[in-house]
Write a protein that holds these residues in place. Sequence first.
Motif, PDB file in Angstrom:
ATOM      1  N   ARG A  69     -72.943  62.535 101.910  1.00  0.00           N
ATOM      2  CA  ARG A  69     -73.744  62.304 100.704  1.00  0.00           C
ATOM      3  C   ARG A  69     -73.892  63.562  99.887  1.00  0.00           C
ATOM      4  O   ARG A  69     -73.821  63.552  98.664  1.00  0.00           O
ATOM      5  CB  ARG A  69     -75.125  61.755 101.068  1.00  0.00           C
ATOM      6  N   ARG A  70     -74.121  64.689 100.592  1.00  0.00           N
ATOM      7  CA  ARG A  70     -74.252  65.959  99.875  1.00  0.00           C
ATOM      8  C   ARG A  70     -72.949  66.316  99.165  1.00  0.00           C
ATOM      9  O   ARG A  70     -72.954  66.793  98.031  1.00  0.00           O
ATOM     10  CB  ARG A  70     -74.675  67.073 100.839  1.00  0.00           C
ATOM     11  N   GLN A  71     -71.814  66.084  99.852  1.00  0.00           N
ATOM     12  CA  GLN A  71     -70.522  66.365  99.218  1.00  0.00           C
ATOM     13  C   GLN A  71     -70.298  65.459  98.016  1.00  0.00           C
ATOM     14  O   GLN A  71     -69.852  65.913  96.962  1.00  0.00           O
ATOM     15  CB  GLN A  71     -69.389  66.185 100.238  1.00  0.00           C
ATOM     16  N   THR A  72     -70.637  64.175  98.203  1.00  0.00           N
ATOM     17  CA  THR A  72     -70.489  63.234  97.086  1.00  0.00           C
ATOM     18  C   THR A  72     -71.401  63.629  95.933  1.00  0.00           C
ATOM     19  O   THR A  72     -70.992  63.638  94.764  1.00  0.00           O
ATOM     20  CB  THR A  72     -70.827  61.794  97.545  1.00  0.00           C
ATOM     21  N   ALA A  75     -70.014  66.728  94.281  1.00  0.00           N
ATOM     22  CA  ALA A  75     -68.883  66.399  93.406  1.00  0.00           C
ATOM     23  C   ALA A  75     -69.378  65.747  92.122  1.00  0.00           C
ATOM     24  O   ALA A  75     -68.905  66.070  91.024  1.00  0.00           O
ATOM     25  CB  ALA A  75     -67.913  65.465  94.135  1.00  0.00           C
ATOM     26  N   HIS A  76     -70.348  64.846  92.273  1.00  0.00           N
ATOM     27  CA  HIS A  76     -70.916  64.198  91.081  1.00  0.00           C
ATOM     28  C   HIS A  76     -71.604  65.226  90.178  1.00  0.00           C
ATOM     29  O   HIS A  76     -71.428  65.210  88.963  1.00  0.00           O
ATOM     30  CB  HIS A  76     -71.913  63.121  91.521  1.00  0.00           C
ATOM     31  N   ASP A  77     -72.366  66.121  90.801  1.00  0.00           N
ATOM     32  CA  ASP A  77     -73.059  67.160  90.026  1.00  0.00           C
ATOM     33  C   ASP A  77     -72.062  68.063  89.309  1.00  0.00           C
ATOM     34  O   ASP A  77     -72.274  68.447  88.155  1.00  0.00           O
ATOM     35  CB  ASP A  77     -73.967  67.999  90.934  1.00  0.00           C
ATOM     36  N   ALA A  78     -70.957  68.395  90.007  1.00  0.00           N
ATOM     37  CA  ALA A  78     -69.935  69.248  89.386  1.00  0.00           C
ATOM     38  C   ALA A  78     -69.301  68.533  88.198  1.00  0.00           C
ATOM     39  O   ALA A  78     -69.058  69.139  87.144  1.00  0.00           O
ATOM     40  CB  ALA A  78     -68.868  69.623  90.413  1.00  0.00           C
ATOM     41  N   ALA A  82     -69.555  69.769  84.415  1.00  0.00           N
ATOM     42  CA  ALA A  82     -68.353  69.989  83.594  1.00  0.00           C
ATOM     43  C   ALA A  82     -68.454  69.207  82.294  1.00  0.00           C
ATOM     44  O   ALA A  82     -68.090  69.708  81.223  1.00  0.00           O
ATOM     45  CB  ALA A  82     -67.102  69.581  84.370  1.00  0.00           C
ATOM     46  N   SER A  83     -68.975  67.983  82.387  1.00  0.00           N
ATOM     47  CA  SER A  83     -69.134  67.165  81.191  1.00  0.00           C
ATOM     48  C   SER A  83     -70.110  67.825  80.214  1.00  0.00           C
ATOM     49  O   SER A  83     -69.853  67.911  79.012  1.00  0.00           O
ATOM     50  CB  SER A  83     -69.641  65.777  81.591  1.00  0.00           C
TER      51      SER A  83
END
Length: 192
Positions: A69-72, A75-78, A82-83
């Motif tokens: 979950r933390r990795q997901t 990745a979502h936060d990154a 970026a957006s």
Amino acid sequence: MAANQARQQSAREKLERIEATLRDMRRERTSITYPAVARRAGVSRTFLYQNTDAKKLVTTAIAASGDQRRQTQAAHDAHVEASWHQRALNAEDALKATYAEIDTQRERIGILLGQIRDLQAAYTEGTAQRLAEENTTLKQRVRQLTEDNRGLEQRLQAARSNNRFLDKRLADLEAELIDAQLNHPTSTRPRS
């Protein structure tokens, strides 16, 4: 001893059900908690907390699920960052373009204000008076030409009316002449 073996066999079956349940929950990406595992595996929560192997399986699965979950989430936060970074760059470019346009407009306004001042300086009060007099003279000339035009139109209409009257009178005279020739023929003999 048979009771002991039965308990061990029951514990092994429960552990197998717990392992299968944890595999299914990981595959489904379901949140792994003690109550959820107990409910789906058909075991009591007490068994999960008291049995060392069961507790280790669930704790390991929860930790792995949390890491996943933390990795997901990371990745979502990154992706979101970026957006937002791209949006910030786009906004910065738009802001630069806007400032450039404002500078261009300010220069144009300055040029136009200078032209207005030049025009105001060129037309003194005497010039304004002279222009007003010329304007009045031109208006009078327009009125005079309008009246002359009206008079010429009236004369043209009168001339057309006279022309129609004369055409009719000429036609009447020709008709009388033809009637007179038909009623009073004069013989004209050719000379030999």
